[in-house]
Structures are given as structure tokens and as C-alpha cells.
Design an enzyme around this catalytic site. Structure first.
Site, PDB file in Angstrom:
ATOM      1  CG  ASN A 111      10.396  12.458   9.511  1.00  0.00           C
ATOM      2  OD1 ASN A 111      10.922  12.384   8.407  1.00  0.00           O
ATOM      3  ND2 ASN A 111       9.149  11.851   9.500  1.00  0.00           N
ATOM      4  CD  GLU A 118      14.503   0.952  14.139  1.00  0.00           C
ATOM      5  OE1 GLU A 118      14.004   0.132  14.407  1.00  0.00           O
ATOM      6  OE2 GLU A 118      14.290   2.000  14.758  1.00  0.00           O
ATOM      7  CB  SER A 134      16.932   6.442  14.469  1.00  0.00           C
ATOM      8  OG  SER A 134      17.495   7.382  13.455  1.00  0.00           O
ATOM      9  CB  CYS A 140       3.374  10.844  19.955  1.00  0.00           C
ATOM     10  SG  CYS A 140       3.896   9.019  19.513  1.00  0.00           S
TER      11      CYS A 140
END
Length: 491
Positions: A255, A274, A251, A381
Site C-alpha cells: 500500500n 521484500e 514493501s 505502527c
């Protein structure tokens, strides 16, 4: 009778210097001092993480924390020092001016050396500045020696700086619809910059490159969040319904978690996992700023959650955005400035990518194994096939056996997965050149027949099923202890 001694002549009062002999500094000097110390702290964090080959927050994330006062000055100083770091290290080695005390404070030394050699001469208001400015001639002379040794005439040649071609990346802003509607945000922001609504993500606004909003009151009060388009697309691809229970598996910084909360209109429940304690604090700050009250923070490992535990019987969707190479946002994160990203680190990159892919496959398989889950989004990403298509391909047999199939997020999006597996047309890619960042999204959805089977199994006798699972001793890491809800009080 004793004689009185004549009175001694009074001593002349000597003029003492004022007790408060503190030197007064101008606001510019104080700002420079704060910036150099804050920059040294950020630089030290990223260099330690880079040396130990462990993930830390990006340079931007570290600089734009609330505790950093002079954000723009600190950010510029860190970036420029990193760009010149190899030169600064060689200059210090040639000059040989550091004693053991200052070798223990290398990040601060690097920052001040950058200012002495390439930036503005630092004011003499700190011990480090005074020490290095006394040795300025030796540093400048060593730089000249280095240029001769490398057979170049300028520092730019020494650095081999390359300019990034093409237009700059726009500034994306996601409106936090828990606090503000999109049209109101546009009316406020258009006073400063040109604002357009994004064509793909409904709550996302597009502004010109270089739009400085970090100090804007809408950012500070959590009505808008500075979030890239790829990141905003991830939560939107999951399409959670307001009444659902959802797991955000990795997490922090939060965002995507608060994006989910807004998409769910503050209803339902989000379990935000997390493992790292420092990142948990950052996650909690983000949640508090957003005003979301339907998020519970789990300080623990997502892989430690037991899918068969009754606590997760109502979980309908999972967002999995695991640790990755970040190669698609390398320019944003500025990781390319770090020592480990030099040209001679290809072997390390290959090993690191392999380790990341092993973890990513394990995490995705785990996400798919929750019995009542209907939708799973896997995202990175990264631009690397090994972290994207290869991970998806490796779990497809398992996904199929559990009733999942690949679906197409954002059908209007043109760029799709690499054609290395059946169903690649369903995968979504963002291109670093075309889209100014690299992202990958895979959406798994459970088929209707499998959903009906799951629902019928659950509805037979849920209490008996829960008791059976408890007898089997399925662990869940003591949820009552580790769960924390952001609703103003501990649950």
C-alpha cells in the site's frame, strides 16, 4: 434332436435409485459450508503463526484476499471463534469427543464448535458437521460443567468480554491518482456514503465507520485503496520528487509502495524490497492492481543491499517501515484475540520488542548509509518507545556524522514524540485513542552542505568511481536476476 429349453421367465426389473444420488444443497447451505472452510483456513494460518511467534498477515488481510468468496461471513466467523477460543478448547477437553482424525483438523473443529455452542446450528452437509452435531449434547453439557467450575452464570462472564469505549474508527480511502482524480472518486462514493476530504493527506477520503467497500467496483479495479490514515501519512512524509529513484525497504503488502508511485506521478523508479516469497506475491498483486509501471520488485533482504554499489548511486530517498509489534493497530489487526496476547505473556512481549528494536536500529542505520540519499522516513505502527524514540535516538550520532538531521513532517500535526531525546518535537505520533490508531514517523533530511559535498564527489568522475567500486567487489545479490518490473513484461 436337442430339445430347446423353454425361455426363462423375464426377471422383474428392480427399481434402482437414481445414479446421481447427490444431495442438493441450498445456496445458504453451500455458503455456510464455504465460509466454514475458508474461516478454518484463515484461523489455522493465524494460530500457527501465533504459536511459532512469527509474523503473518493480519486476519483482515487474509480474509479479504481475492480467493475468499464469502468475505464478510468468513471474517465474522473467524473473529467470533477467536473470541470464544479459550472456552471452546476447554469444552472440547471436558467432552473428550475428538479422535485422532479430528485432532488433526483443529481449526475446522473450533469453527464448527463455535456455531454449535454460540452461533447458528450448522447444516449437516460436511463430515465435520455431522461428526460434531452427533455429539452436540456432550458439548452443551461440557459447557454447563465449565460454567459451574468457573463459578459464573453466563458465557460473557466466562469470557470476561470488555467493550471498547469511544466512537468507532472512520473508514479511510486513498484515491489512486494514477487511475482517477480525487473529485471523481468523491462523486462516485457519495452515492453510497457521506464523504469528506482528509485535512492532512490530500488524496485521502474520510467516510463513516462501517462503510463496506470491499466489493465496490472502484476497489476491485484499483482506483481506490482502503488504507488507514497513518499508513497514508508515511509516504506523504517522504515527499519524493517524480524523477527520483526511491527504495521502499520493507514493501509488502504494497500500500505504501503504490502510494509512493502515485505521489511520483508514475515517474522515476521505486525499488520495492521484500524478503518473504508469499508476501512478494501479495506485493505484486497490489502493484498490478494499482497500474503503477515505475516499481521494480526485489525479492531479497534490504540489509543485503550494498549502499556503495553503483546500482544505487541515484537513490535519493528511502522509506523504511520495518516489522514492528503492531501495537498501534492491534484492534484493526485483531491480534488481541490471539492466544499469545493473553495477560500472562508479558515476558514474551518484552523479549519480542527487544528483538524487533535490534532489527529496526540496524535497518535504519543501513538506510542512512546510502551516499546519495537525501530523505529517509522511519515509521512503525507501534506505540512503544523502544521501537520509536529509542530507535531514533540510537542512530542520531551516525545520522549527524552522515549529514542528516531530524525534520518535521506535517508541521500542523499536534501530537509529537515523547520528550526523551533532543529533537523529539520533530517526531510525529498518532494516538490510538485520539486518532483511533497508533503510528510513529521520523523524517531524516540531509543538510545542504552535505548534499553539495555528495554531488561534487559524484560528479568528479562517475565512471572511474564505478570501476573502483566494482574492483572492490561490492555485492548486490545479482540484481538482474531478482529485479522484476511491473510494466507488462520481465526486464
Amino acid at each position: 434332436m436337442a430339445r430347446r429349453k423353454p425361455n426363462a421367465a423375464p426377471k422383474k426389473a428392480t427399481r434402482q435409485p437414481p445414479a446421481a444420488a447427490k444431495q442438493k444443497f441450498s445456496s445458504a447451505e453451500r455458503s455456510s459450508l464455504y465460509a466454514s472452510r475458508e474461516a478454518a483456513k484463515v484461523l489455522g494460518t493465524v494460530l500457527r503463526g501465533d504459536a511459532e511467534r512469527r509474523a503473518v498477515a493480519s486476519i483482515k488481510s487474509l480474509v479479504f484476499k481475492p480467493s475468499v468468496r464469502n468475505k464478510r461471513g468468513t471474517f465474522a466467523l473467524v473473529c467470533e471463534t477467536l473470541k470464544h477460543l479459550t472456552v471452546i478448547k476447554e469444552v472440547l477437553e471436558i467432552a473428550d469427543v475428538l479422535n485422532s482424525k479430528w485432532k488433526r483438523q483443529e481449526p475446522l473443529v473450533y469453527i464448527i464448535c463455535y456455531d454449535i455452542l454460540f452461533g447458528k446450528e450448522p447444516p449437516l452437509i460436511g463430515d465435520a458437521e455431522k461428526f460434531l452435531m452427533k455429539r452436540k449434547d456432550a458439548l452443551v453439557s461440557s459447557l454447563a460443567t465449565l460454567l459451574v467450575r468457573k463459578k459464573v452464570e453466563t458465557v460473557d462472564e466466562l469470557l470476561g468480554l470488555s467493550q471498547v469505549n469511544g466512537p468507532l474508527k472512520p473508514r479511510y480511502v486513498r484515491v489512486n491518482t494514477l487511475k482517477m482524480d480525487v473529485d471523481s472518486a468523491v462523486q462516485e462514493l457519495v452515492k453510497l456514503y457521506k464523504v469528506e476530504k482528509d485535512e492532512t493527506v490530500p488524496d485521502l477520503l474520510v467516510m463513516p465507520p462501517g462503510s463496506h467497500l470491499h466489493a465496490h467496483h472502484l476497489v476491485k479495479n484499483g482506483r481506490i485503496f482502503l488504507q488507514g490514515k497513518g499508513s497514508a501519512m508515511v509516504a506523504a512524509a517522504l515527499q519524493p520528487e517524480p524523477s527520483w529513484e526511491v527504495i521502499d525497504a520493507c514493501s509488502a503488502p504494497g500500500n505504501k509502495t503504490i502510494n509512493l508511485a502515485a505521489l511520483m506521478k508514475g515517474q522515476g523508479k521505486i525499488i520495492a524490497c521484500e524478503l518473504n516469497e508469499e508476501r512478494v506475491k501479495r506485493l505484486e498483486q497490489t502493484i498490478k492492481l494499482s497500474g503503477a509501471t515505475n516499481i521494480e520488485v526485489f525479492h531479497g533482504d534490504f540489509l543485503g543491499l550494498n549502499p556503495e554499489d553503483p546500482s544505487f548511486a541515484k537513490v535519493r530517498a528511502i522509506l523504511l517501515d520495518p516489522s514492528c509489534s503492531g501495537s498501534g493497530t492491534i484492534t484493526d489487526r485483531l491480534d488481541h484475540l490471539l492466544p499469545s496476547h493473553s495477560a500472562d505473556n508479558k515476558n514474551y512481549d518484552s523479549m519480542r520488542l527487544h528483538k524487533l528494536a535490534v532489527f529496526q536500529k540496524k535497518a535504519l542505520a543501513h538506510a542512512l548509509s546510502f551516499p546519495q540519499v537525501e530523505r529517509v522516513v522511519y515509521s512503525t505502527c507501534s506505540i512503544h518507545q523502544i521501537e520509536n524514540e529509542d530507535v531514533v535516538s540510537s542512530v542520531l550520532p551516525l545520522a549527524s556524522s552522515l549529514g542528516f538531521e531530524l525534520a518535521t513532517p506535517f508541521p500542523q500535526w499536534q501530537r509529537r514524540g515523547l520528550p526523551v531525546l533532543a529533537g523529539s518535537e520533530h517526531l510525529l505520533r498518532m494516538d490510538p485513542e485520539e486518532d483511533k490508531e497508533g503510528f510513529f514517523i521520523a523524517l531524516f533530511t540531509k543538510t545542504t552542505s552535505k548534499l553539495e559535498d555528495s554531488n561534487s564527489n559524484l560528479s568528479e568522475d562517475p565512471e572511474r568511481e564505478c570501476r573502483r567500486r566494482r574492483r572492490q567487489g561490492h555485492p548486490f545479490l545479482w540484481p538482474k536476476v531478482f529485479f522484476r518490473a511491473w510494466n507488462g513484461r520481465m526486464r
